[in-house]
Design a protein around this motif. Structure first.
Motif, mmCIF file in Angstrom:
data_model
loop_
_atom_site.group_PDB
_atom_site.id
_atom_site.type_symbol
_atom_site.label_atom_id
_atom_site.label_comp_id
_atom_site.label_asym_id
_atom_site.label_seq_id
_atom_site.Cartn_x
_atom_site.Cartn_y
_atom_site.Cartn_z
ATOM 1 N N GLN A 90 0.847 -1.185 0.000
ATOM 2 C CA GLN A 90 0.000 0.000 0.000
ATOM 3 C C GLN A 90 0.884 1.237 0.000
ATOM 4 N N THR A 91 0.579 2.172 -0.869
ATOM 5 C CA THR A 91 1.283 3.437 -0.910
ATOM 6 C C THR A 91 0.363 4.511 -0.372
ATOM 7 N N GLY A 92 0.794 5.203 0.672
ATOM 8 C CA GLY A 92 -0.054 6.189 1.324
ATOM 9 C C GLY A 92 0.127 7.584 0.787
ATOM 10 N N GLU A 93 -0.580 8.515 1.401
ATOM 11 C CA GLU A 93 -0.469 9.910 1.009
ATOM 12 C C GLU A 93 0.916 10.454 1.330
ATOM 13 N N LYS A 94 1.529 9.928 2.393
ATOM 14 C CA LYS A 94 2.867 10.334 2.793
ATOM 15 C C LYS A 94 3.742 9.090 2.855
ATOM 16 N N PRO A 95 5.068 9.246 2.688
ATOM 17 C CA PRO A 95 5.960 8.082 2.722
ATOM 18 C C PRO A 95 5.793 7.218 3.966
ATOM 19 N N GLU A 96 5.546 7.855 5.118
ATOM 20 C CA GLU A 96 5.413 7.075 6.352
ATOM 21 C C GLU A 96 4.129 6.256 6.371
ATOM 22 N N ASP A 97 3.236 6.515 5.428
ATOM 23 C CA ASP A 97 2.001 5.740 5.348
ATOM 24 C C ASP A 97 2.142 4.493 4.482
ATOM 25 N N ASN A 98 3.294 4.330 3.823
ATOM 26 C CA ASN A 98 3.514 3.129 3.018
ATOM 27 C C ASN A 98 3.503 1.899 3.914
ATOM 28 N N ALA A 99 3.033 0.787 3.380
ATOM 29 C CA ALA A 99 2.964 -0.443 4.175
ATOM 30 C C ALA A 99 3.119 -1.657 3.270
ATOM 31 N N VAL A 100 3.705 -2.706 3.830
ATOM 32 C CA VAL A 100 3.901 -3.964 3.106
ATOM 33 C C VAL A 100 3.709 -5.122 4.070
ATOM 34 N N SER A 101 3.059 -6.172 3.602
ATOM 35 C CA SER A 101 2.967 -7.414 4.362
ATOM 36 C C SER A 101 3.273 -8.546 3.399
ATOM 37 N N VAL A 102 4.304 -9.329 3.701
ATOM 38 C CA VAL A 102 4.739 -10.355 2.757
ATOM 39 C C VAL A 102 5.225 -11.597 3.494
ATOM 40 N N GLY A 112 13.935 -21.096 5.642
ATOM 41 C CA GLY A 112 12.542 -21.553 5.682
ATOM 42 C C GLY A 112 11.585 -20.429 5.374
ATOM 43 N N THR A 113 10.557 -20.284 6.212
ATOM 44 C CA THR A 113 9.530 -19.268 5.990
ATOM 45 C C THR A 113 9.848 -18.002 6.768
ATOM 46 N N MET A 114 9.763 -16.876 6.083
ATOM 47 C CA MET A 114 9.975 -15.580 6.713
ATOM 48 C C MET A 114 8.736 -14.730 6.473
ATOM 49 N N LYS A 115 8.187 -14.167 7.550
ATOM 50 C CA LYS A 115 7.046 -13.270 7.428
ATOM 51 C C LYS A 115 7.486 -11.871 7.843
ATOM 52 N N VAL A 116 7.184 -10.919 6.994
ATOM 53 C CA VAL A 116 7.616 -9.550 7.239
ATOM 54 C C VAL A 116 6.439 -8.597 7.093
ATOM 55 N N THR A 117 6.269 -7.730 8.058
ATOM 56 C CA THR A 117 5.281 -6.660 7.980
ATOM 57 C C THR A 117 5.996 -5.337 8.223
ATOM 58 N N PHE A 118 5.784 -4.398 7.329
ATOM 59 C CA PHE A 118 6.347 -3.060 7.478
ATOM 60 C C PHE A 118 5.180 -2.083 7.515
ATOM 61 N N VAL A 119 4.986 -1.426 8.658
ATOM 62 C CA VAL A 119 3.862 -0.514 8.811
ATOM 63 C C VAL A 119 4.186 0.498 9.906
ATOM 64 N N ASP A 120 3.765 1.741 9.705
ATOM 65 C CA ASP A 120 3.974 2.806 10.694
ATOM 66 C C ASP A 120 5.452 2.975 11.058
ATOM 67 N N GLY A 121 6.338 2.757 10.096
ATOM 68 C CA GLY A 121 7.762 2.937 10.340
ATOM 69 C C GLY A 121 8.406 1.830 11.146
ATOM 70 N N GLN A 122 7.656 0.764 11.432
ATOM 71 C CA GLN A 122 8.169 -0.361 12.196
ATOM 72 C C GLN A 122 8.234 -1.594 11.304
ATOM 73 N N ILE A 123 9.225 -2.436 11.548
ATOM 74 C CA ILE A 123 9.303 -3.696 10.826
ATOM 75 C C ILE A 123 9.152 -4.843 11.816
ATOM 76 N N TYR A 124 8.329 -5.817 11.446
ATOM 77 C CA TYR A 124 8.088 -6.997 12.267
ATOM 78 C C TYR A 124 8.489 -8.212 11.438
ATOM 79 N N MET A 125 9.355 -9.063 11.998
ATOM 80 C CA MET A 125 9.841 -10.221 11.260
ATOM 81 C C MET A 125 9.653 -11.493 12.079
ATOM 82 N N ASN A 126 9.021 -12.475 11.456
ATOM 83 C CA ASN A 126 8.900 -13.802 12.046
ATOM 84 C C ASN A 126 9.828 -14.712 11.259
#
Length: 277
Positions: A90-102, A112-126
């Motif tokens: 998702q591309t937001g109105e501002k760069p900080e609003d961009n988000a990815v979930s993959v 193996g399996t890697m799950k990554v979420t990038f949202v609100d300037g934070q990255i979460y990795m499993n």
């Protein structure tokens, strides 16, 4: 954990994606050198107009600003290793609003399996066992964190408001090649898009060993629908091949931080201390 080859592959893919992803909240340079506001609502050039290196990025940007969201499927093969990825962006109105979930699958040869979420300037990795089967968090604004220092050069490419202009400068030629193919329910025309890699910041930030494998030019085959939206992209160099499919343009996506019960009580930096990603 060493993923240098994978990191190179991801950068190649992200550089390509940025070529076909809108820059929001800023301005672009039109083919005549004038500036067009990202929020101006200008319509895309008629599909009958000829795409050129000068208007290529502008055309794609204009079309995709209207869509904001897409689903991504990616396959990268290199050195006997196959990496697949599936997710939403998702591309937001501002760069900080961009988000990815993959979700990325590295197979038996990788982690193996890697799950990554990038949202609100934070990255979460499993990262499976490496993170205890939970998501570990890192704040990309923390420049003192060695892990975010390694991840930032790749993840910053998701800020298309900064990258699309540089990539537009890197495109040296755009040429229609072959007959249209039906992709994502539309007739998509393939184009050969040649990029001068010396003008792409993402490649310049790679380690020297990886940079040395990159040719002076890369040729991406990009399939565009009559609406100028990117449906498929392929590339290959140095024994590496990649295919990226984009679909579901403009459909709702739900990209949010993982729930509390899926979060590790340790930071990503603590869990991966000493690792090289």
């Amino acid at each position: 954990m060493k993923l240098r080859l994978t990191k190179l592959a991801v950068v190649a893919s992200v550089a390509a994606l940025a070529l076909g992803t809108s820059a929001c909240g800023g301005s672009d340079t039109a083919s005549d050198g004038s500036a067009t506001s990202a929020g101006s609502g200008a319509s895309a050039s008629p599909a009958s107009d000829v795409l050129t290196a000068k208007n290529f990025s502008e055309r794609l940007v204009t079309a995709q600003q209207k869509s904001r969201t897409s689903h991504v499927e990616m396959v990268i093969e290199a050195g006997g290793q196959k990496v697949t990825a599936s997710g939403d962006q998702q591309t937001g109105e501002k760069p900080e609003d961009n988000a990815v979930s993959v979700t990325m699958e590295y197979g038996q040869a990788g982690p193996g399996t890697m799950k990554v979420t990038f949202v609100d300037g934070q990255i979460y990795m499993n990262l499976g066992a490496l993170t205890g089967g939970k998501f570990a968090k890192a704040d990309l604004s923390d420049t003192s964190d060695p892990i975010t220092q390694q991840l930032a050069p790749v993840l910053e490419q998701l800020d298309t408001s900064q990258q699309v202009t540089a990539l537009a400068d890197a495109v040296t030629s755009v040429e229609a090649k072959g007959d249209p193919e039906t992709i994502d329910g539309v007739q998509a025309q393939p184009y050969e898009v040649t990029v001068d890699t010396s003008r792409v910041e993402a490649f310049a930030e790679l380690p020297e060993a990886s940079r040395s494998t990159i040719p002076k030019t890369l040729v991406y085959t990009m399939f565009l629908g009559p609406d100028d939206l990117l449906r498929r992209m392929t590339y290959g160099f140095g024994g590496m091949t990649g295919t990226i499919d984009l679909s579901q343009w403009g459909e709702p996506v739900d990209i949010t931080p993982p729930p509390a019960d899926e979060l590790s009580d340790k930071s990503l930096s603590t869990l991966l201390k000493g690792a090289s990603v």
